[in-house]
Design a protein around this motif. Structure first.
Motif, PDB file in Angstrom:
ATOM      1  N   VAL A  64       0.811  -1.224   0.000  1.00 43.96           N
ATOM      2  CA  VAL A  64       0.000   0.000   0.000  1.00 43.96           C
ATOM      3  C   VAL A  64       0.841   1.269   0.000  1.00 43.96           C
ATOM      4  N   ARG A  67       0.005   4.792  -1.535  1.00 44.36           N
ATOM      5  CA  ARG A  67      -1.451   4.952  -1.677  1.00 44.36           C
ATOM      6  C   ARG A  67      -2.150   5.198  -0.357  1.00 44.36           C
ATOM      7  N   VAL A  68      -1.504   4.865   0.737  1.00 42.83           N
ATOM      8  CA  VAL A  68      -2.104   5.013   2.062  1.00 42.83           C
ATOM      9  C   VAL A  68      -1.291   6.009   2.873  1.00 42.83           C
ATOM     10  N   MET A  83      -6.772   6.551   1.842  1.00 45.42           N
ATOM     11  CA  MET A  83      -6.338   5.664   0.775  1.00 45.42           C
ATOM     12  C   MET A  83      -6.700   6.301  -0.569  1.00 45.42           C
ATOM     13  N   PRO A  86      -7.995   3.460  -4.616  1.00 45.12           N
ATOM     14  CA  PRO A  86      -8.268   2.114  -4.131  1.00 45.12           C
ATOM     15  C   PRO A  86      -8.549   1.167  -5.295  1.00 45.12           C
ATOM     16  N   ASP A  90      -8.384  -4.169  -2.570  1.00 43.91           N
ATOM     17  CA  ASP A  90      -8.353  -3.527  -1.256  1.00 43.91           C
ATOM     18  C   ASP A  90      -9.641  -3.809  -0.467  1.00 43.91           C
TER      19      ASP A  90
END
Length: 127
Positions: A64, A67-68, A83, A86, A90
């Motif tokens: 992740v 993206r997180v 996030m 997605p 996920d």
């Protein structure tokens, strides 16, 4: 007794963004590292990220990373998981967890390191 409640789950479109919240009560919030994990049907619970008690350090798995993003507001006893982009993979129940931070914060990247857990919130990403 430390209690955690997650908010913000639901159905999102792939490529949109989502934000989950974890409200923590009991204990001294600024003493606790907070982690996020997720569990898809038939799979083990996996690490999504953590934020140190200071809020200055975070740690993410490669799955992740980028993206997180986690953040925390120690005045409000809340941790946010943002996030971006997605993906359907996920899709899972997302859990936040808290543990008094005694060791270096990266120690807390495993499920077994936490004593306190929320009930989880379902996130479904549609393609």
């Amino acid at each position: 007794q430390v209690q955690l409640v997650e908010f913000g789950g639901g159905l999102v479109q792939a490529g949109d963004s989502l934000r989950l919240s974890c409200q923590v009560s009991g204990g001294t919030f600024s003493d606790y590292v907070v982690g996020w994990f997720r569990q898809a049907p038939g799979k083990e619970r996996e690490f999504v990220g953590l934020i140190a008690r200071s809020g200055l350090s975070t740690h993410y798995p490669d799955s992740v990373k980028g993206r997180v993003a986690l953040s925390r507001d120690n005045a409000k006893n809340i941790v946010y998981l943002q996030m971006n982009r997605p993906k359907p993979e996920d899709t899972a129940v997302y859990y936040c967890a808290a543990q008094r931070e005694v060791y270096y914060y990266t120690y807390y990247s495993q499920v077994s390191r936490y004593d306190y857990w929320g009930q989880g919130t379902q996130v479904t990403v549609s393609s």
